[in-house]
Design a protein around this motif. Structure first.
Motif, PDB file in Angstrom:
ATOM      1  N   LEU A  47      30.087  49.825  85.447  1.00 43.82           N
ATOM      2  CA  LEU A  47      30.939  50.910  84.969  1.00 43.82           C
ATOM      3  C   LEU A  47      30.262  52.274  84.966  1.00 43.82           C
ATOM      4  CD1 LEU A  47      32.587  49.117  81.917  1.00 43.82           C
ATOM      5  CD2 LEU A  47      33.512  49.397  84.224  1.00 43.82           C
ATOM      6  N   GLY A  48      28.941  52.301  85.068  1.00 40.71           N
ATOM      7  CA  GLY A  48      28.229  53.567  84.982  1.00 40.71           C
ATOM      8  C   GLY A  48      27.877  53.893  83.546  1.00 40.71           C
ATOM      9  N   SER A  49      27.209  55.016  83.376  1.00 40.45           N
ATOM     10  CA  SER A  49      26.652  55.350  82.064  1.00 40.45           C
ATOM     11  C   SER A  49      27.721  55.551  80.992  1.00 40.45           C
ATOM     12  CB  SER A  49      25.774  56.594  82.174  1.00 40.45           C
ATOM     13  OG  SER A  49      26.503  57.692  82.698  1.00 40.45           O
ATOM     14  N   HIS A  50      28.724  56.353  81.270  1.00 45.30           N
ATOM     15  CA  HIS A  50      29.694  56.681  80.229  1.00 45.30           C
ATOM     16  C   HIS A  50      30.638  55.528  79.904  1.00 45.30           C
ATOM     17  CE1 HIS A  50      28.249  60.655  81.512  1.00 45.30           C
ATOM     18  NE2 HIS A  50      28.338  60.903  80.223  1.00 45.30           N
ATOM     19  N   TYR A  51      31.220  54.926  80.897  1.00 49.81           N
ATOM     20  CA  TYR A  51      32.148  53.828  80.633  1.00 49.81           C
ATOM     21  C   TYR A  51      31.414  52.546  80.225  1.00 49.81           C
ATOM     22  CZ  TYR A  51      36.273  56.445  81.911  1.00 49.81           C
ATOM     23  OH  TYR A  51      37.292  57.364  81.922  1.00 49.81           O
ATOM     24  N   GLY A  52      30.193  52.356  80.703  1.00 56.13           N
ATOM     25  CA  GLY A  52      29.390  51.228  80.234  1.00 56.13           C
ATOM     26  C   GLY A  52      29.105  51.369  78.747  1.00 56.13           C
ATOM     27  N   ALA A  53      28.683  52.569  78.343  1.00 57.58           N
ATOM     28  CA  ALA A  53      28.444  52.824  76.922  1.00 57.58           C
ATOM     29  C   ALA A  53      29.739  52.711  76.128  1.00 57.58           C
ATOM     30  CB  ALA A  53      27.813  54.207  76.735  1.00 57.58           C
ATOM     31  N   LEU A  54      30.845  53.218  76.682  1.00 61.80           N
ATOM     32  CA  LEU A  54      32.134  53.105  76.010  1.00 61.80           C
ATOM     33  C   LEU A  54      32.497  51.638  75.744  1.00 61.80           C
ATOM     34  CD1 LEU A  54      34.808  54.267  74.928  1.00 61.80           C
ATOM     35  CD2 LEU A  54      35.683  54.153  77.285  1.00 61.80           C
ATOM     36  N   SER A  55      32.237  50.769  76.705  1.00 69.14           N
ATOM     37  CA  SER A  55      32.562  49.362  76.505  1.00 69.14           C
ATOM     38  C   SER A  55      31.801  48.791  75.318  1.00 69.14           C
ATOM     39  CB  SER A  55      32.300  48.548  77.777  1.00 69.14           C
ATOM     40  OG  SER A  55      30.914  48.422  78.040  1.00 69.14           O
ATOM     41  N   MET A  56      30.563  49.231  75.131  1.00 65.48           N
ATOM     42  CA  MET A  56      29.775  48.741  74.001  1.00 65.48           C
ATOM     43  C   MET A  56      30.179  49.420  72.693  1.00 65.48           C
ATOM     44  SD  MET A  56      28.112  46.277  75.171  1.00 65.48           S
ATOM     45  CE  MET A  56      29.317  45.981  76.467  1.00 65.48           C
ATOM     46  N   VAL A  57      30.648  50.668  72.759  1.00 67.78           N
ATOM     47  CA  VAL A  57      31.191  51.318  71.563  1.00 67.78           C
ATOM     48  C   VAL A  57      32.420  50.540  71.095  1.00 67.78           C
ATOM     49  CG1 VAL A  57      32.376  53.394  70.706  1.00 67.78           C
ATOM     50  CG2 VAL A  57      30.275  53.620  72.049  1.00 67.78           C
ATOM     51  N   ALA A  93      23.117  52.298  73.974  1.00 63.00           N
ATOM     52  CA  ALA A  93      22.095  53.018  74.736  1.00 63.00           C
ATOM     53  C   ALA A  93      21.665  52.207  75.956  1.00 63.00           C
ATOM     54  CB  ALA A  93      20.894  53.323  73.842  1.00 63.00           C
ATOM     55  N   MET A  94      21.588  50.902  75.810  1.00 66.82           N
ATOM     56  CA  MET A  94      21.185  50.036  76.924  1.00 66.82           C
ATOM     57  C   MET A  94      22.152  50.172  78.093  1.00 66.82           C
ATOM     58  SD  MET A  94      20.809  45.913  76.804  1.00 66.82           S
ATOM     59  CE  MET A  94      19.634  45.062  77.833  1.00 66.82           C
ATOM     60  N   ALA A  95      23.448  50.076  77.817  1.00 64.39           N
ATOM     61  CA  ALA A  95      24.456  50.213  78.870  1.00 64.39           C
ATOM     62  C   ALA A  95      24.387  51.606  79.496  1.00 64.39           C
ATOM     63  CB  ALA A  95      25.851  49.942  78.316  1.00 64.39           C
ATOM     64  N   PHE A  96      24.184  52.620  78.668  1.00 63.31           N
ATOM     65  CA  PHE A  96      24.106  53.990  79.175  1.00 63.31           C
ATOM     66  C   PHE A  96      22.929  54.147  80.139  1.00 63.31           C
ATOM     67  CE2 PHE A  96      22.789  58.413  79.115  1.00 63.31           C
ATOM     68  CZ  PHE A  96      23.996  59.059  79.339  1.00 63.31           C
ATOM     69  N   VAL A  97      21.757  53.631  79.754  1.00 62.11           N
ATOM     70  CA  VAL A  97      20.558  53.772  80.584  1.00 62.11           C
ATOM     71  C   VAL A  97      20.714  53.019  81.902  1.00 62.11           C
ATOM     72  CG1 VAL A  97      18.109  53.117  80.732  1.00 62.11           C
ATOM     73  CG2 VAL A  97      18.973  54.311  78.717  1.00 62.11           C
ATOM     74  N   GLY A  99      23.475  52.240  83.395  1.00 60.47           N
ATOM     75  CA  GLY A  99      24.466  52.975  84.170  1.00 60.47           C
ATOM     76  C   GLY A  99      23.916  54.258  84.764  1.00 60.47           C
ATOM     77  N   LEU A 100      23.134  54.987  83.988  1.00 59.14           N
ATOM     78  CA  LEU A 100      22.558  56.245  84.464  1.00 59.14           C
ATOM     79  C   LEU A 100      21.641  56.015  85.659  1.00 59.14           C
ATOM     80  CD1 LEU A 100      22.504  59.279  83.689  1.00 59.14           C
ATOM     81  CD2 LEU A 100      20.431  58.767  82.394  1.00 59.14           C
ATOM     82  N   ILE A 101      20.800  55.006  85.575  1.00 58.77           N
ATOM     83  CA  ILE A 101      19.871  54.722  86.673  1.00 58.77           C
ATOM     84  C   ILE A 101      20.630  54.304  87.926  1.00 58.77           C
ATOM     85  CG2 ILE A 101      18.033  53.160  87.455  1.00 58.77           C
ATOM     86  CD1 ILE A 101      17.034  53.214  84.483  1.00 58.77           C
ATOM     87  N   ARG A 104      22.361  57.219  89.592  1.00 57.47           N
ATOM     88  CA  ARG A 104      21.442  58.117  90.274  1.00 57.47           C
ATOM     89  C   ARG A 104      20.850  57.508  91.545  1.00 57.47           C
ATOM     90  NH1 ARG A 104      17.604  62.273  87.429  1.00 57.47           N
ATOM     91  NH2 ARG A 104      19.694  62.978  86.997  1.00 57.47           N
ATOM     92  N   TRP A 105      20.462  56.218  91.482  1.00 51.45           N
ATOM     93  CA  TRP A 105      19.733  55.619  92.598  1.00 51.45           C
ATOM     94  C   TRP A 105      20.467  54.482  93.302  1.00 51.45           C
ATOM     95  CZ3 TRP A 105      16.561  57.057  88.289  1.00 51.45           C
ATOM     96  CH2 TRP A 105      15.757  58.168  88.573  1.00 51.45           C
ATOM     97  N   GLY A 106      21.699  54.209  92.936  1.00 50.42           N
ATOM     98  CA  GLY A 106      22.502  53.221  93.648  1.00 50.42           C
ATOM     99  C   GLY A 106      22.470  51.835  93.021  1.00 50.42           C
ATOM    100  N   GLY A 107      23.210  50.943  93.655  1.00 53.64           N
ATOM    101  CA  GLY A 107      23.390  49.613  93.106  1.00 53.64           C
ATOM    102  C   GLY A 107      22.714  48.517  93.907  1.00 53.64           C
ATOM    103  N   SER A 108      21.656  48.850  94.626  1.00 61.18           N
ATOM    104  CA  SER A 108      20.944  47.810  95.368  1.00 61.18           C
ATOM    105  C   SER A 108      20.187  46.918  94.392  1.00 61.18           C
ATOM    106  CB  SER A 108      19.967  48.427  96.373  1.00 61.18           C
ATOM    107  OG  SER A 108      18.859  48.991  95.693  1.00 61.18           O
TER     108      SER A 108
END
Length: 175
Positions: A47-57, A93-97, A99-101, A104-108
């Motif tokens: 989901l990426g940083s924001h929506y990943g964090a939202l799911s945990m919120v 914070a875990m989901a956000f981090v 997602g952020l990485i 920025r650097w892709g999903g490989s």
């Protein structure tokens, strides 16, 4: 489908997945081993940083409201202010981090493994800090109780989560 609606629905689904995965436990004290961190890492990666964090919120708010979504079918604010509360809040914070990485650097697979490892470091930092503040335990004792028993399982979850996200993310993206 509208991208925002899709992400909102997926965030809710990952919150539900988290509620299910946290029930798959090995009941040790003071913090049980669950499959929850696998769901958190996957939420951030998909989901990426924001929506990943939202799911945990969403997950944390459901639990705080008394829904039995925390490990061992528990809920309520009392769990959040207990010894494992820092880990639960650290999931955001875990989901956000993660997602952020991956944003920025892709999903490989080569990016997902260190991204998920970084997420684990973040949740350990949050959880240990909370546990130490609450109990007055020193860092070494807290790490032996709340981190060391989880390291082998988290290594497996990092590898499994990275594989699953890398392999199946394209299907989620097509929705």
């Amino acid at each position: 489908m509208n991208e925002t609606i899709k992400k909102d629905v997926l965030a809710a689904l990952f919150a539900a997945m988290m509620a299910i995965f946290t029930q798959l436990i090995i009941p040790i004290q003071p913090v049980p081993i669950t499959m929850g961190t696998l769901a958190v890492m996957m939420a951030g990666a998909v989901l990426g940083s924001h929506y990943g964090a939202l799911s945990m919120v969403i997950y944390v708010l459901l639990g705080a409201a008394g829904m039995p979504v925390f490990s061992m079918a528990q809920g309520g604010v009392g769990i959040l202010i207990g010894p494992g509360g820092g880990f639960i809040l650290g999931y955001i914070a875990m989901a956000f981090v993660v997602g952020l990485i991956t944003e920025r650097w892709g999903g490989s697979y080569r990016v997902l493994v260190p991204a998920m490892a970084a997420g684990c470091i973040v949740v350990y930092a949050c959880g240990l800090a909370w546990f130490m503040a609450l109990t007055g335990t020193g860092l070494w004792s807290a790490a032996l109780l709340c981190m060391v028993p989880f390291l082998p399982g988290d290594a497996v979850k990092i590898l499994l989560g990275s594989f699953l996200v890398h392999r199946y993310r394209r299907y989620v993206d097509r929705l």
